[in-house]
Design a protein around this motif. Structure first.
Motif, PDB file in Angstrom:
ATOM      1  N   GLN A   1       0.747  -1.125  -0.170  1.00  0.00           N
ATOM      2  CA  GLN A   1       0.040   0.018  -0.150  1.00  0.00           C
ATOM      3  C   GLN A   1       0.814   1.049  -0.056  1.00  0.00           C
ATOM      4  O   GLN A   1       1.682   1.379   1.006  1.00  0.00           O
TER       5      GLN A   1
ATOM      6  N   ARG B   1       1.766   4.699   0.975  1.00  0.00           N
ATOM      7  CA  ARG B   1       1.408   5.735   2.049  1.00  0.00           C
ATOM      8  C   ARG B   1       1.745   7.193   1.564  1.00  0.00           C
ATOM      9  O   ARG B   1       0.876   8.024   1.557  1.00  0.00           O
ATOM     10  N   GLU B   2       3.019   7.354   0.963  1.00  0.00           N
ATOM     11  CA  GLU B   2       3.341   8.832   0.702  1.00  0.00           C
ATOM     12  C   GLU B   2       4.206   8.410  -0.712  1.00  0.00           C
ATOM     13  O   GLU B   2       4.715   7.662  -0.830  1.00  0.00           O
TER      14      GLU B   2
ATOM     15  N   GLU C   1       6.967   1.864   6.042  1.00  0.00           N
ATOM     16  CA  GLU C   1       6.461   2.956   6.839  1.00  0.00           C
ATOM     17  C   GLU C   1       6.970   3.030   8.269  1.00  0.00           C
ATOM     18  O   GLU C   1       6.989   4.034   8.685  1.00  0.00           O
TER      19      GLU C   1
ATOM     20  N   SER D   1      10.152   4.944   7.901  1.00  0.00           N
ATOM     21  CA  SER D   1       9.672   6.257   7.825  1.00  0.00           C
ATOM     22  C   SER D   1       9.474   7.117   9.151  1.00  0.00           C
ATOM     23  O   SER D   1       9.809   7.962   9.227  1.00  0.00           O
ATOM     24  N   GLN D   2       8.597   6.314   9.987  1.00  0.00           N
ATOM     25  CA  GLN D   2       8.429   6.932  11.296  1.00  0.00           C
ATOM     26  C   GLN D   2       9.506   6.906  12.178  1.00  0.00           C
ATOM     27  O   GLN D   2       9.706   8.003  13.002  1.00  0.00           O
TER      28      GLN D   2
ATOM     29  N   HIS E   1      10.456  11.598   4.506  1.00  0.00           N
ATOM     30  CA  HIS E   1       9.209  11.426   3.827  1.00  0.00           C
ATOM     31  C   HIS E   1       9.485  11.671   2.287  1.00  0.00           C
ATOM     32  O   HIS E   1      11.036  11.815   2.155  1.00  0.00           O
TER      33      HIS E   1
ATOM     34  N   VAL F   1       5.811   2.970   1.747  1.00  0.00           N
ATOM     35  CA  VAL F   1       4.957   1.935   1.373  1.00  0.00           C
ATOM     36  C   VAL F   1       4.831   1.032   2.793  1.00  0.00           C
ATOM     37  O   VAL F   1       5.473   1.236   3.837  1.00  0.00           O
ATOM     38  N   SER F   2       3.642   0.322   2.703  1.00  0.00           N
ATOM     39  CA  SER F   2       3.153  -0.724   4.097  1.00  0.00           C
ATOM     40  C   SER F   2       2.693  -1.890   3.278  1.00  0.00           C
ATOM     41  O   SER F   2       1.829  -1.579   2.410  1.00  0.00           O
TER      42      SER F   2
ATOM     43  N   GLN G   1       3.692  -4.855   9.912  1.00  0.00           N
ATOM     44  CA  GLN G   1       4.983  -4.215  10.215  1.00  0.00           C
ATOM     45  C   GLN G   1       6.006  -5.340  10.756  1.00  0.00           C
ATOM     46  O   GLN G   1       7.031  -5.198  10.383  1.00  0.00           O
TER      47      GLN G   1
ATOM     48  N   GLN H   1      -3.323  -4.732   9.830  1.00  0.00           N
ATOM     49  CA  GLN H   1      -4.253  -3.484  10.036  1.00  0.00           C
ATOM     50  C   GLN H   1      -5.785  -3.762   9.871  1.00  0.00           C
ATOM     51  O   GLN H   1      -6.686  -2.969  10.456  1.00  0.00           O
TER      52      GLN H   1
END
Length: 450
Positions: free
Chosen positions: A143, A145-146, A161, A164-165, A170, A200-201, A205, A405
């Motif tokens: 998926q 995400r950005e 993801e 990224s966190q 970004h 992406v994710s 996780q 999720q």
């Protein structure tokens, strides 16, 4: 007694014409037992659907994004895979084998990625630039995400993801990647700068927490072959097919150089379940344990049918005695009470299975609703304690670090049929003792006491 007579007898024993029967403890116990079975089946069916969806969802992501159906591991120091061109040539060779629908070369290594002084370890995956489009697993399970998925540039990078966190990065940010190359006894660090093109994710996780993707051509220049893995991930029509072992043997014959083929130096082929055996067995054993606990609840609920049968036998001794005095045999009376038990189990099934299906199919909406209620309560407590809602962090009942999720909804009709038949059989078994006892009632002794 004929079967139809047993049916009529069972019906009249449970629902006699007398108005006093409305106060029958036996009938109330029978209805209560039916309710208990229905209620106990609801969590059993819901857990079955949820566990099946979770296991298949996680397993599907492992196969589609990590191992594929088959994997060929080649020694990274082999001259057969020391260049991008060589790897693409071998990949094309694999894709032409019978049963193989796709071949995806990859170089994997470990690295340290950093941004603004924050560092974290990462699994670097050098992949073909079109893999997110060509590979059905990446296309359907990853998926965005950005940003925009783009590995066409030599120094582009796609990050998971979680990373990224951790780094607070970004799309457009430039991050440093440090790898190590061993030359003799010395460990020489090598640094390269990449531009993040997308985040992406996979929705899980634990699988993709450390993944970063770079172009395969670039991987040869930044990842040392002495500290990397060279992999060819192969897809088939169906990873769960019995033909997978045969296809594995076909690939093995190819890499061994049988026939007109040239052998590939120091290589081995594995199926997805060989690579993920520990995880797959753990999921399966957890599912069996949950179902066993739920089945014990159904067993306890079924025992109530036996208790209800005993109450009805005690209340209907006179009716039983009259039936036997006019010609009803012991077998017919026993059959009547066995039918009562089976019908009670069937009533519980008709009540519990649909409710369980309703809960299982709407589990994501149920969890989302519960999440809102919990966060509303926690937010209320937080505001009372701190005076404002600033700094409040919402909780997630399905933490993506450990769960999917969103739980895929998969209805296992075969297992539901087994549960239905098992419940009916269990209801029949627990009704046996009071039914046999009712069949052995002696009419003369009973009528003398009335």
């Amino acid at each position: 007694m004929t079967l139809s007579s047993s049916f009529l007898s069972a019906f009249r024993l449970c629902f006699p014409h007398r108005k006093s029967s409305d106060r029958s403890l036996g009938r109330r116990s029978l209805f209560g037992a039916m309710m208990c079975i229905g209620i106990s089946l609801v969590p059993l069916v819901a857990v079955l659907i949820i566990s099946e969806g979770m296991i298949q969802g996680i397993t599907g992501r492992m196969i589609g994004l990590s191992t594929q159906d088959l994997q060929v591991h080649v020694n990274s120091l082999s001259p057969d895979v020391d260049s991008y061109e060589g790897m693409m040539e071998i990949s094309e060779r694999f894709s032409e084998l019978k049963g193989i629908t796709g071949s995806y070369p990859e170089v994997q290594g470990m690295a340290l990625v950093s941004y603004n002084g924050i560092r974290t370890g990462a699994t670097v995956r050098g992949v073909d630039k079109d893999i997110f489009e060509k590979n059905s697993g990446f296309a359907s399970l990853m998926q965005l995400r950005e940003g925009q998925i783009d590995l066409s540039q030599e120094r582009n990078m796609i990050v998971g993801e979680k990373i990224s966190q951790i780094l607070d990065i970004h799309p457009g940010d430039k991050i440093s990647m440090i790898t190590v190359e061993k030359i003799g006894e010395q460990m020489i660090p090598k640094m390269a700068v990449f531009t993040v093109s997308a985040v992406v994710s996979s929705g899980y996780q634990e699988l993709d927490a450390l993944w970063v993707f770079i172009p395969l051509e670039t991987a040869f220049s930044v990842i040392s072959p002495r500290s990397s893995k060279t992999i060819f991930s192969l897809t088939t029509e169906n990873p769960f097919s019995n033909d997978l072992v045969k296809i594995k043997q076909t690939v093995r014959n190819d890499i061994m150089g049988y026939g007109d083929n040239i052998s590939i130096d120091q290589s081995r082929v594995y199926t997805w379940n060989e690579l993920n055996s520990a995880e797959y067995e753990n999921f399966s054993s957890t599912k069996l344990l949950l179902l066993l606990i739920m089945l014990l609840i159904v067993l306890v609920a079924s025992v109530n049918i036996s208790s209800a049968r005993v109450m009805i036998v005690l209340e209907r001794r006179k009716e039983i005695a009259i039936l036997k005095s006019v010609g009803a045999d012991s077998g017919g009376i026993t059959a009547s009470f066995l039918l009562i038990g089976t019908v009670s189990g069937a009533g519980g099934v008709l009540m519990g299975i649909p409710l369980g299906l309703l809960a299982g199919v709407n589990i994501n909406q149920i969890i989302s609703f519960m999440e809102k209620i919990v966060n509303l309560f926690l937010k209320f407590v937080y505001v009372l304690s701190n005076g404002s809602e600033g700094g409040f962090s919402a909780v997630h009942l399905l933490d993506p670090a450990y769960y999917l999720q969103e739980i895929p909804v998969i209805i296992p009709f075969g297992e539901l049929l087994v549960i239905t038949l098992g419940t009916l059989f269990l209801s029949l078994i627990v009704s046996a003792v009071p039914a046999i006892k009712a069949g052995k009632e002696k009419p003369l002794d009973t009528l003398r006491k009335m």
